[in-house]
Design a protein around this motif. Sequence first.
Motif, short mmCIF file in Angstrom:
data_model
loop_
_atom_site.label_atom_id
_atom_site.label_comp_id
_atom_site.label_asym_id
_atom_site.label_seq_id
_atom_site.Cartn_x
_atom_site.Cartn_y
_atom_site.Cartn_z
N GLY A 25 0.79 -1.22 0.00
CA GLY A 25 0.00 0.00 0.00
C GLY A 25 0.82 1.27 0.00
N SER A 56 4.30 3.77 -1.11
CA SER A 56 4.76 4.39 -2.35
C SER A 56 6.27 4.53 -2.37
CB SER A 56 4.13 5.80 -2.50
OG SER A 56 2.73 5.73 -2.58
N VAL A 59 0.43 -2.72 -13.70
CA VAL A 59 0.76 -1.50 -12.96
C VAL A 59 -0.10 -0.30 -13.36
CG1 VAL A 59 3.13 -2.32 -12.71
CG2 VAL A 59 2.59 -0.65 -14.50
N ARG A 80 -1.57 2.60 -11.07
CA ARG A 80 -0.77 2.67 -9.83
C ARG A 80 0.58 3.33 -10.05
NH1 ARG A 80 0.98 -1.85 -7.47
NH2 ARG A 80 1.06 -3.07 -9.41
N PHE A 81 1.18 3.13 -11.22
CA PHE A 81 2.49 3.68 -11.53
C PHE A 81 2.35 4.81 -12.53
CE2 PHE A 81 5.31 -0.35 -10.75
CZ PHE A 81 4.73 -0.50 -9.51
N MET A 89 5.55 5.06 -7.97
CA MET A 89 4.88 3.80 -7.73
C MET A 89 4.02 3.92 -6.48
SD MET A 89 7.95 1.11 -8.61
CE MET A 89 8.83 1.46 -7.10
N ASN A 90 2.71 3.82 -6.66
CA ASN A 90 1.77 3.92 -5.55
C ASN A 90 1.04 2.60 -5.36
OD1 ASN A 90 2.41 6.70 -5.32
ND2 ASN A 90 0.78 7.26 -6.76
N SER A 91 0.39 2.46 -4.21
CA SER A 91 -0.39 1.25 -3.92
C SER A 91 0.42 -0.01 -4.19
CB SER A 91 -1.69 1.24 -4.73
OG SER A 91 -2.47 2.39 -4.48
N LEU A 92 1.62 -0.01 -3.71
CA LEU A 92 2.53 -1.13 -4.00
C LEU A 92 2.03 -2.44 -3.41
CD1 LEU A 92 5.87 0.79 -3.65
CD2 LEU A 92 5.19 -0.54 -5.64
N LYS A 93 2.30 -3.51 -4.13
CA LYS A 93 1.89 -4.86 -3.74
C LYS A 93 3.13 -5.74 -3.61
CE LYS A 93 -2.23 -4.40 -6.66
NZ LYS A 93 -2.99 -5.00 -7.80
N ASP A 137 5.08 -6.59 -6.67
CA ASP A 137 5.90 -5.57 -7.31
C ASP A 137 7.37 -5.70 -6.92
OD1 ASP A 137 3.22 -3.28 -6.74
OD2 ASP A 137 3.76 -4.21 -8.66
#
Length: 127
Positions: free
Chosen positions: A15, A17, A64, A67-68, A83-87, A90
């Motif tokens: 979640g 960044s 992505v 999100r990216f 990069m946001n909302s990373l999982k 990733d």
Amino acid sequence: QLQLVESGGGLVQPGGSLRLSCAASGFTLDYYAIGWFRQAPGKEREGVSCISKSGGNTNYADSVKGRFTISRDNAKNTVYLQMNSLKPEDTGVYYCAALKIPLVGSIWRLRGAYDYWGQGTQVTVSS
């Protein structure tokens, strides 16, 4: 010496960044499209995103999109990957690369089309 240097990687919780940077030395990025690739352990290097020379055309892998965000500042000779909302998926080593030939179709996904590569920066998404 022509060189691309990535920075900005690190450990982040799901979640979170990060913003990666790709800086060029020894040449100007104005004449190149710039791509971001990533490689997870045991997997092939895959294209994540690419931006045209002018910045007017961008491409993203489906995984992505939304999100990216890729951007460039030619005055600073630098390209960014926000990069946001990373999982956790990733996670990997992220590389930037410079592409001189015209950015058409899906050529941005082809590793062999790129002229110069950086050394990579590690991104780890984990709680």
